[in-house]
Design an enzyme around this catalytic site. Structure first.
Site, PDB file in Angstrom:
ATOM      1  N   GLU A 124     -11.992  -7.259 -43.700  1.00  0.00           N
ATOM      2  CA  GLU A 124     -13.166  -6.430 -43.950  1.00  0.00           C
ATOM      3  C   GLU A 124     -13.736  -5.842 -42.663  1.00  0.00           C
ATOM      4  OE1 GLU A 124     -13.896  -5.367 -46.690  1.00  0.00           O
ATOM      5  OE2 GLU A 124     -12.958  -6.745 -48.101  1.00  0.00           O
ATOM      6  N   HIS A 139      -5.388  -0.278 -53.281  1.00  0.00           N
ATOM      7  CA  HIS A 139      -5.098  -1.694 -53.044  1.00  0.00           C
ATOM      8  C   HIS A 139      -3.663  -2.060 -53.410  1.00  0.00           C
ATOM      9  CE1 HIS A 139      -9.558  -2.015 -53.063  1.00  0.00           C
ATOM     10  NE2 HIS A 139      -9.321  -2.948 -52.165  1.00  0.00           N
TER      11      HIS A 139
END
Length: 968
Positions: free
Chosen positions: A466, A572
């Site tokens: 992240e 993703h």
């Protein structure tokens, strides 16, 4: 979340026989190719001059053709001549092979490379900047020389400013040799980026920051809050617009957190731009102790900028898996607070750069972040999530510092973390780069419908993944859609696993395995690996470019209307392809080095090359082939061991990441545009094709791109990149922009404002065009129609009784209107009010109309035709909400024909439908499958017998066309 699939047989009308596989068309594989500045010096026996200026056909077409004036054409010729002369002069002066590339937007250069110029970056811009980039050094603010990002290469970033106010989206990156300490040996070897000449706007605001924040909140509507900050920027439009940038926070229709940057004119207070931003989970649902010695060895030489805070102490605890951790805090009068001042980012003079952890368990929305700073009565931290976030954040900052980066943002920024955010169903961890102080946010272990789907989100791989999104945001700025979005995810996966392995001292290829060790068996979050273990993702997954999940990015409308996203075109999932390539290269290099990857010098060199490509070579719309070229160029520039380049090229070829390498199934039509950026919702009128081009800086807004069928060349782009939807109304272009303006641009280029509407409601209902005109939803349940000549007609939809208009479509002089309660209306502009012509079971998501006929698709996947003579015919039961089109002869829509298959999806079967274009003949009632191929097709538009649509066959959102024969 997509609707459950019902695999249909060939659909048919009652009493009619369906026909399939009727359409055989020539195969046209118009794959995009890399532009090359190198051409053979001799071709066909003739001596040829090398190409030293790569011209932007987009810019030239806008200034020489398409209705451009004689003055425009003269200006274009003069600009090209000036650029060529400057490049020639630079080549002659330096005796090196400079090549320039013209920018699509400004008409000056976006890149020049291949040569060597002795001197500083400022001197280069003073000598050549005005001719090549339109500015000199006086409007640039140069950063420090960076010799760490790309070893052996000095890079410097310069941002454009008017006075002290930064210009949005405007910067240059300089590559060269030497350093600030070796002024007698400085050389510029390349420049790339974009600046905007001619900005003369004043920098004193009339509107205050507080007034701007209030106006932005009012414009965003109920449920939006500001984080309390505003900054002055210059928007590079015309002579420049001084604006306040205000960040607003809110939630979408599913309750997920959303955010947007709102720009308000600092002179008038009017909203002039909106840029949506989002927080995306590291592991999407279908719809050991401290820093290891390996990390310490990677750190660059030297001592921290300043000594830690005198109250700095070590703190200890255990992570959510029970492993002992050591981190750092500061002793205060109130106890030990989790404030780490021991990294190089810490600056005692400014008090910035600390690593801090907050408790967000009582925080109810993002505007209240970060929460309460965690403070303990002793050096033993009992909150496992808090000690883990503090320890891993320290390690992550140290890793980026080992690559020469000054904290995650390369500006010494602090790294804040908030733990325990949201309920157990929140199921998210993300880097909130849009907050006034960007930070990490961790939810609690994911539990949905009583089932635990994941363990803790506070684990090294996820944390590093992240934070790398923050690195990408402040470097390449890769758009979060299509191929660029898959790269965005993949770079985070790559460095998430690199850093996670270094922290744990392991050599695994799986990401997020710590979290998955806390649940029993596979779940929708934790997928099973070949060895039986579970993790979020496996880097060595065996997928090449042939396995690209060919699904469409449906755009923002369906997200607003029904929460339908399709993972922004599979970001993703398709990240698995780049993951597999990079991790394979890294693994092979470690094997060649005969070392574990954590200690392999070749593997570490490759890590630096990957980072160098991300930080200095890629742009927001870069695709897989662009990324390959960037990695290879950084390897070359860094003068790494030749085995690194050889291995990288072998693997990239093997993984089919090369121009023309991916296998493409038989095509149903001709490619109109197949560039790497996302191309949405095409519209056709005669031989003109129009679509929304996402190649600027937003995942949602972009340019109106247009081309003429049969002429080839680059598409023509609108001057602004703030369009949310575009369509034809006759031969004029209508557009809905981020300010809620509906504009019309006629064939001569004259633009007028037709309407001002609430953006979300109008966008969610659909922005429709046709040969006869365009239609959209205006306030108070009013529908507006503009005909081909530009005349407006309005009508209020009667009898809604609380219903919400969810769909507007037009064609053949008829406007179709659908509601969330399934009501279907037809309206002939100029002939009374809309009248209800039927009812369907679900909310109307897509529609088409022509000469009194209306076709609709509802949220139960049922499609139906309401004829001009009053009949209702149920057509299919597996229609996808990807638009529809109608002519006097045919209806075309997107039909779900099964589950999408791809190796990038665990188990091979994705939660997204494989869709084909279906055609219904209004004369015969027969239904035809136009394109039975394993990829999604949707958003058709028809003019006469020319059909265009959005197609995912090539591994992106492309525009295709085909002629529909008569007599079906």
């Amino acid at each position: 979340m997509p609707h459950p699939l019902r695999r249909p047989g060939p659909a048919r009308l009652p009493g009619r026989r369906s026909v399939r596989r009727w359409w055989t068309l020539p195969v046209v594989a118009a794959l995009a190719v890399l532009a090359s500045a190198c051409q053979p010096a001799v071709q066909g026996g003739e001596q040829r001059e090398p190409v030293t200026l790569i011209v932007s056909q987009t810019w030239v077409q806008q200034h020489q053709g398409g209705g451009g004036s004689g003055a425009d054409a003269g200006d274009a010729t003069a600009r090209l001549r000036s650029l060529q002369q400057a490049v020639d002069r630079l080549r002659k002066q330096t005796h090196t092979g400079w090549v320039g590339r013209q920018d699509d937007v400004t008409g000056y250069l976006s890149e020049i490379s291949g040569g060597s110029w002795p001197g500083t970056t400022a001197d280069f811009m003073d000598d050549y900047g005005p001719a090549l980039f339109g500015v000199d050094s006086s409007v640039l603010r140069f950063g420090a020389v960076d010799t760490q990002t790309v070893p052996g290469v000095a890079t410097t970033k310069a941002t454009q400013a008017v006075g002290d106010v930064p210009v949005l989206d405007s910067s240059l990156v300089f590559s060269g040799r030497g350093s600030s300490a070796a002024t007698d040996d400085l050389r510029v070897t390349g420049v790339h980026g974009r600046v905007f000449p001619g900005l003369t706007v004043g920098t004193t605001p009339v509107v205050t920051a507080e007034q701007a924040a209030t106006a932005a909140t009012e414009a965003a509507g109920a449920g939006s809050t500001t984080d309390g900050s505003a900054r002055l920027v210059v928007l590079p439009t015309g002579a420049g617009v001084l604006a306040w940038e205000v960040v607003l926070l809110g939630t979408d229709v599913q309750g997920a957190a959303t955010a947007g940057r709102y720009y308000l004119d600092a002179a008038t207070g009017l909203l002039v731009d909106v840029r949506p931003v989002s927080a995306d989970v590291a592991a999407p649902l279908p719809h050991a102790a401290g820093v290891t010695e390996a990390v310490r060895e990677l750190r660059r030489g030297g001592t921290p900028r300043t000594a830690p805070d005198p109250g700095s102490v070590e703190v200890t605890g255990t992570d959510p898996l029970g492993r002992a951790l050591t981190a750092y805090g500061v002793r205060t009068g109130g106890g030990i607070e989790l404030t780490d001042t021991t990294t190089e980012a810490w600056d005692a003079q400014t008090g910035r750069g600390a690593v801090q952890t907050y408790d967000a368990s009582t925080v109810r929305n993002e505007s209240q972040l970060p929460g309460r700073l965690v403070t303990s009565p002793s050096t033993t931290i009992t909150d496992a999530d808090a000690i883990a976030a503090q320890a891993y954040s320290h390690d992550i900052v140290e890793y980026w510092e080992s690559l020469g980066r000054d904290s995650w943002d390369d500006a010494g920024g602090p790294l804040l973390s908030s733990v325990h955010f949201g309920p157990e169903t929140y199921c998210n961890a993300f880097f909130a780069g849009y907050l006034r102080q960007p930070q990490m946010v961790y939810g609690n272990p994911c539990v949905q419908q009583g089932r635990q789907l994941s363990g803790t989100f506070v684990e090294p791989d996820i944390a590093a993944h992240e934070v790398t999104h923050g690195v990408t945001q402040t470097t390449a700025g890769l758009l979060y859609t299509g191929q660029s979005g898959a790269l965005n995810e993949s770079f985070s996966d790559y460095f998430g696993n690199v850093i996670g392995n270094l922290i744990h001292g392991t050599e695994g290829s799986t990401l997020g395995e710590d979290s998955c060790s806390q649940v029993d068996g596979p779940t929708p979050v934790c997928v099973q690996n070949p060895d039986g273990t579970t993790s979020f993702r496996n880097m060595l997954n065996g997928n090449d470019f042939d396995q690209y999940l060919r699904i469409l990015n449906p755009g923002i409308r369906l997200s607003l209307l029904a929460g339908y996203r399709q993972d922004q075109g599979g970001v993703h999932y398709n990240s698995a392809i780049w993951n597999n390539a990079l991790w394979t290269i890294r693994t092979r290099l470690a094997q060649i080095d005969n070392q574990p990857a954590n200690t392999s010098s070749l593997a570490h060199d490759f890590d630096r090359a990957v980072y160098g490509a991300l930080a200095t070579r890629l742009t927001p719309a870069s695709g897989f082939v662009d990324a390959r070229a960037a990695v290879e160029q950084v390897i070359i520039d860094s003068q790494l061991d030749p085995v690194v380049l050889r291995t990288a090229r072998e693997v990239f070829d093997q993984e089919k990441i090369c121009t023309g390498c991916p296998a493409v199934s038989e095509l149903a039509g001709d490619a109109v545009s197949t560039s790497p950026q996302t191309q949405l919702h095409p519209s056709v009128s005669g031989d003109q094709v129009l679509w929304l081009d996402l190649s600027s800086t937003s995942d949602y807004a972009g340019y109106a791109a247009a081309t003429t069928l049969g002429q080839g060349g680059a598409p023509r782009l609108s001057s602004g990149s703030d369009a949310l939807e575009v369509a034809f109304a006759g031969d004029a272009v209508i557009a809905l922009d981020v300010r809620g303006q509906v504009t019309r641009t006629d064939a001569s280029g004259a633009t007028s404002v037709l309407d001002r509407v609430p953006v979300d409601a109008t966008l969610a209902a659909g922005f429709s065009g046709s040969d006869d005109g365009g239609a959209w939803l205006a306030p108070d349940d009013t529908v507006t129609f503009v005909d081909a000549a530009g005349t407006l007609t309005r009508a209020q939809v009667p009898g809604l009784r609380g219903d919400t208009v969810t769909t507007v479509a037009t064609g053949g002089g008829t406007v179709a209107i659908g509601t969330d309660q399934g009501k279907v209306f037809a309206w002939t502009p100029g002939s009374g009010d809309p009248r209800q012509v039927g009812q369907v079971a679900g909310a109307v998501l897509s529609a088409a109309a022509y000469a009194g006929n209306v076709f609709v698709i509802d949220d139960a996947q049922a499609s139906a035709l309401f004829t001009a003579d009053g009949q209702q015919l149920d057509v299919t039961t597996s229609a996808a909400p990807f638009g529809a089109a109608m002519s006097s002869e045919y209806v075309v829509w997107s039909e779900a024909v099964g589950g999408m298959q791809s190796g990038v999806v665990p188990g091979g079967r994705s939660p997204y439908p494989d869709t084909d274009l279906y055609l219904l003949s209004l004369a015969s009632g027969k239904i035809y499958d136009l394109h039975p191929a394993p990829a999604q097709q949707g958003f058709p538009s028809i003019s006469g017998r020319t059909l265009v649509w959005q197609d995912a066959t090539f591994g992106g959102d492309d525009v295709f066309t085909a002629a529909v024969p008569e007599g079906l």
